[in-house]
Design a protein around this motif. Structure first.
Motif, PDB file in Angstrom:
ATOM      1  N   ARG A  18       0.594  -1.000  -0.067  1.00 57.65           N
ATOM      2  CA  ARG A  18      -0.106  -0.102   0.575  1.00 57.65           C
ATOM      3  C   ARG A  18       0.787   1.306   0.406  1.00 57.65           C
ATOM      4  O   ARG A  18       1.020   2.410  -0.934  1.00 57.65           O
ATOM      5  CB  ARG A  18      -0.509   0.369   1.330  1.00 57.65           C
ATOM      6  N   GLU A  19       2.192   0.984   0.607  1.00 55.62           N
ATOM      7  CA  GLU A  19       2.996   2.378   0.643  1.00 55.62           C
ATOM      8  C   GLU A  19       3.457   3.130  -0.819  1.00 55.62           C
ATOM      9  O   GLU A  19       3.666   4.007  -1.187  1.00 55.62           O
ATOM     10  CB  GLU A  19       4.173   2.125   1.921  1.00 55.62           C
ATOM     11  N   VAL A  20       3.947   1.218  -2.050  1.00 56.25           N
ATOM     12  CA  VAL A  20       4.799   1.834  -2.608  1.00 56.25           C
ATOM     13  C   VAL A  20       3.078   2.241  -3.672  1.00 56.25           C
ATOM     14  O   VAL A  20       4.272   3.316  -4.417  1.00 56.25           O
ATOM     15  CB  VAL A  20       5.283   0.576  -3.407  1.00 56.25           C
ATOM     16  N   LYS A  21       2.441   1.497  -3.090  1.00 58.60           N
ATOM     17  CA  LYS A  21       1.139   2.528  -4.403  1.00 58.60           C
ATOM     18  C   LYS A  21       0.839   4.055  -4.131  1.00 58.60           C
ATOM     19  O   LYS A  21       0.702   4.864  -5.231  1.00 58.60           O
ATOM     20  CB  LYS A  21      -0.144   1.288  -3.726  1.00 58.60           C
ATOM     21  N   GLN A  22       0.938   4.171  -2.275  1.00 60.41           N
ATOM     22  CA  GLN A  22       0.122   5.910  -2.443  1.00 60.41           C
ATOM     23  C   GLN A  22       1.803   6.253  -2.758  1.00 60.41           C
ATOM     24  O   GLN A  22       1.779   8.013  -3.662  1.00 60.41           O
ATOM     25  CB  GLN A  22       0.598   5.843  -0.554  1.00 60.41           C
ATOM     26  N   LEU A  23       3.089   6.002  -3.089  1.00 59.56           N
ATOM     27  CA  LEU A  23       3.883   7.120  -3.739  1.00 59.56           C
ATOM     28  C   LEU A  23       3.983   7.008  -4.752  1.00 59.56           C
ATOM     29  O   LEU A  23       4.003   7.792  -5.118  1.00 59.56           O
ATOM     30  CB  LEU A  23       5.360   6.699  -3.186  1.00 59.56           C
ATOM     31  N   SER A  24       3.188   5.695  -5.340  1.00 61.48           N
ATOM     32  CA  SER A  24       3.659   6.232  -6.922  1.00 61.48           C
ATOM     33  C   SER A  24       2.646   6.705  -7.927  1.00 61.48           C
ATOM     34  O   SER A  24       2.743   7.455  -8.330  1.00 61.48           O
ATOM     35  CB  SER A  24       3.604   4.132  -7.526  1.00 61.48           C
ATOM     36  N   THR A  25       1.447   6.764  -6.877  1.00 58.02           N
ATOM     37  CA  THR A  25       0.038   8.046  -6.712  1.00 58.02           C
ATOM     38  C   THR A  25       0.693   9.930  -7.058  1.00 58.02           C
ATOM     39  O   THR A  25       0.992  10.334  -7.714  1.00 58.02           O
ATOM     40  CB  THR A  25      -0.596   7.540  -6.140  1.00 58.02           C
ATOM     41  N   SER A  26       1.384   9.797  -5.760  1.00 57.35           N
ATOM     42  CA  SER A  26       1.930  11.061  -5.605  1.00 57.35           C
ATOM     43  C   SER A  26       2.963  11.220  -6.676  1.00 57.35           C
ATOM     44  O   SER A  26       3.103  12.072  -7.229  1.00 57.35           O
ATOM     45  CB  SER A  26       2.743  10.857  -3.714  1.00 57.35           C
ATOM     46  N   PHE A  27       3.939  10.023  -7.543  1.00 58.43           N
ATOM     47  CA  PHE A  27       5.772  10.665  -8.498  1.00 58.43           C
ATOM     48  C   PHE A  27       3.873  10.819  -9.558  1.00 58.43           C
ATOM     49  O   PHE A  27       4.324  11.865 -10.395  1.00 58.43           O
ATOM     50  CB  PHE A  27       5.832   9.040  -7.980  1.00 58.43           C
ATOM     51  N   LEU A  28       3.397  10.377  -9.516  1.00 58.62           N
ATOM     52  CA  LEU A  28       2.266  10.586 -11.369  1.00 58.62           C
ATOM     53  C   LEU A  28       1.748  11.870 -11.273  1.00 58.62           C
ATOM     54  O   LEU A  28       1.561  12.568 -11.944  1.00 58.62           O
ATOM     55  CB  LEU A  28       1.492   9.436 -11.594  1.00 58.62           C
ATOM     56  N   LEU A  29       1.343  12.205 -10.181  1.00 53.31           N
ATOM     57  CA  LEU A  29       1.096  13.262  -9.432  1.00 53.31           C
ATOM     58  C   LEU A  29       1.585  14.399  -9.600  1.00 53.31           C
ATOM     59  O   LEU A  29       1.336  15.742 -10.590  1.00 53.31           O
ATOM     60  CB  LEU A  29      -0.315  13.476  -8.656  1.00 53.31           C
ATOM     61  N   VAL A  30       2.665  13.993  -9.581  1.00 53.68           N
ATOM     62  CA  VAL A  30       3.699  14.976  -9.475  1.00 53.68           C
ATOM     63  C   VAL A  30       4.491  15.502 -11.137  1.00 53.68           C
ATOM     64  O   VAL A  30       4.346  16.456 -11.766  1.00 53.68           O
ATOM     65  CB  VAL A  30       4.956  15.138  -8.728  1.00 53.68           C
ATOM     66  N   SER A  31       4.403  13.953 -11.616  1.00 56.34           N
ATOM     67  CA  SER A  31       4.167  14.516 -13.525  1.00 56.34           C
ATOM     68  C   SER A  31       3.806  14.507 -13.902  1.00 56.34           C
ATOM     69  O   SER A  31       3.781  15.476 -14.825  1.00 56.34           O
ATOM     70  CB  SER A  31       4.772  12.879 -13.526  1.00 56.34           C
ATOM     71  N   ALA A  32       2.336  14.705 -13.782  1.00 51.69           N
ATOM     72  CA  ALA A  32       0.983  14.825 -14.335  1.00 51.69           C
ATOM     73  C   ALA A  32       1.705  16.723 -14.235  1.00 51.69           C
ATOM     74  O   ALA A  32       1.108  17.540 -15.091  1.00 51.69           O
ATOM     75  CB  ALA A  32      -0.087  14.960 -14.131  1.00 51.69           C
ATOM     76  N   CYS A  33       1.750  16.976 -12.847  1.00 48.01           N
ATOM     77  CA  CYS A  33       1.289  18.890 -12.156  1.00 48.01           C
ATOM     78  C   CYS A  33       3.254  19.249 -13.651  1.00 48.01           C
ATOM     79  O   CYS A  33       2.200  20.342 -13.932  1.00 48.01           O
ATOM     80  CB  CYS A  33       1.927  19.157 -11.677  1.00 48.01           C
ATOM     81  N   ILE A  34       4.043  18.698 -14.216  1.00 46.59           N
ATOM     82  CA  ILE A  34       5.249  19.057 -14.491  1.00 46.59           C
ATOM     83  C   ILE A  34       5.042  18.554 -16.127  1.00 46.59           C
ATOM     84  O   ILE A  34       5.361  19.590 -16.939  1.00 46.59           O
ATOM     85  CB  ILE A  34       6.568  18.249 -13.889  1.00 46.59           C
ATOM     86  N   MET A  35       3.676  17.816 -16.278  1.00 46.91           N
ATOM     87  CA  MET A  35       4.107  18.066 -17.929  1.00 46.91           C
ATOM     88  C   MET A  35       3.575  18.881 -18.319  1.00 46.91           C
ATOM     89  O   MET A  35       4.681  18.433 -20.196  1.00 46.91           O
ATOM     90  CB  MET A  35       2.958  16.232 -18.346  1.00 46.91           C
ATOM     91  N   PRO A  36       2.791  19.524 -18.162  1.00 47.46           N
ATOM     92  CA  PRO A  36       2.785  20.950 -19.548  1.00 47.46           C
ATOM     93  C   PRO A  36       3.570  21.640 -20.278  1.00 47.46           C
ATOM     94  O   PRO A  36       4.787  21.805 -21.165  1.00 47.46           O
ATOM     95  CB  PRO A  36       1.433  21.540 -18.935  1.00 47.46           C
ATOM     96  N   PHE A  37       5.155  21.824 -18.627  1.00 48.34           N
ATOM     97  CA  PHE A  37       6.106  22.456 -18.309  1.00 48.34           C
ATOM     98  C   PHE A  37       6.760  21.632 -19.830  1.00 48.34           C
ATOM     99  O   PHE A  37       8.013  22.143 -20.488  1.00 48.34           O
ATOM    100  CB  PHE A  37       6.476  22.271 -17.977  1.00 48.34           C
ATOM    101  N   SER A  38       6.926  19.847 -19.551  1.00 56.65           N
ATOM    102  CA  SER A  38       7.947  19.303 -19.828  1.00 56.65           C
ATOM    103  C   SER A  38       7.695  18.906 -21.749  1.00 56.65           C
ATOM    104  O   SER A  38       8.718  19.016 -22.308  1.00 56.65           O
ATOM    105  CB  SER A  38       7.665  17.944 -19.423  1.00 56.65           C
ATOM    106  N   ALA A  39       6.071  19.476 -21.869  1.00 63.69           N
ATOM    107  CA  ALA A  39       6.043  19.589 -23.461  1.00 63.69           C
ATOM    108  C   ALA A  39       6.569  20.965 -23.929  1.00 63.69           C
ATOM    109  O   ALA A  39       7.158  20.943 -24.670  1.00 63.69           O
ATOM    110  CB  ALA A  39       4.066  19.243 -23.601  1.00 63.69           C
ATOM    111  N   PHE A  40       6.344  21.752 -23.253  1.00 59.04           N
ATOM    112  CA  PHE A  40       6.565  23.276 -23.981  1.00 59.04           C
ATOM    113  C   PHE A  40       8.427  23.189 -23.878  1.00 59.04           C
ATOM    114  O   PHE A  40       9.031  23.251 -25.163  1.00 59.04           O
ATOM    115  CB  PHE A  40       6.661  24.176 -23.089  1.00 59.04           C
ATOM    116  N   THR A  41       8.792  22.581 -23.127  1.00 57.93           N
ATOM    117  CA  THR A  41      10.437  22.949 -23.055  1.00 57.93           C
ATOM    118  C   THR A  41      10.454  21.694 -24.209  1.00 57.93           C
ATOM    119  O   THR A  41      11.401  21.916 -25.397  1.00 57.93           O
ATOM    120  CB  THR A  41      11.011  22.171 -21.934  1.00 57.93           C
TER     121      THR A  41
END
Length: 163
Positions: A18-41
């Motif tokens: 469960r802990e790994v699943k929660q951590l991976s969910t958080s990583f995916l949310l961070v990646s989702a927030c950064i994704m528009p900036f990565s696309a622009f870059t």
């Protein structure tokens, strides 16, 4: 948007704690927030590259990673007690700096290579040599060059209309 929506469901596809699943969910949310900036870059990077500025793209991509991203990740991981999620967010957030660099490089216009204009310039220079117009030492005689360039441009437009 879609990655953020799917971030809770993707970790459920894996058989882990469960802990790994929660951590991976958080990583995916961070990646989702950064994704528009990565696309622009990435758009900036490939636009610069398509304009013929390979040296700028080398600096923009590889040198940035080795001079900024890796040292920041190393310092934060070795000399701070930040949790892994904060390290991941900060290191991914460095993409914002790259966005600013990319925007400045694109707006400068120095990367633009006009192939058609360059061909017309070469043809105008050939025509100028044929006219045998004497130039004073050290003078380019821009006015005559401009007239030849304009005439070639008009000629090319007319040829395009005929085809």
């Amino acid at each position: 948007g879609l990655l953020a929506l799917a971030s809770r469901f993707i970790p459920e596809l894996y058989n882990t704690t469960r802990e790994v699943k929660q951590l991976s969910t958080s990583f995916l949310l961070v990646s989702a927030c950064i994704m528009p900036f990565s696309a622009f870059t990435h758009a900036c990077y490939f636009t610069l590259r398509s304009g013929g500025q390979t040296k700028i793209t080398l600096l923009f991509d590889s040198c940035y990673m080795w001079c900024i991203s890796i040292p920041v990740a190393y310092v934060l991981s070795r000399f701070t007690d930040l949790p892994v999620l904060a390290l991941f967010a900060i290191c991914n957030g460095l993409e914002l700096i790259k966005c600013v660099f990319g925007y400045i490089l694109l707006k400068s216009g120095k990367w633009v290579t006009n192939i058609v204009q360059d061909e017309l310039k070469q043809e105008a220079e050939k025509n100028l040599k044929k006219t045998h117009i004497p130039l004073r030492p050290g003078e380019k005689n821009d006015r005559i060059y401009s007239v030849h360039l304009h005439a070639l441009h008009v000629q090319k437009k007319e040829q395009g209309k005929r085809t």
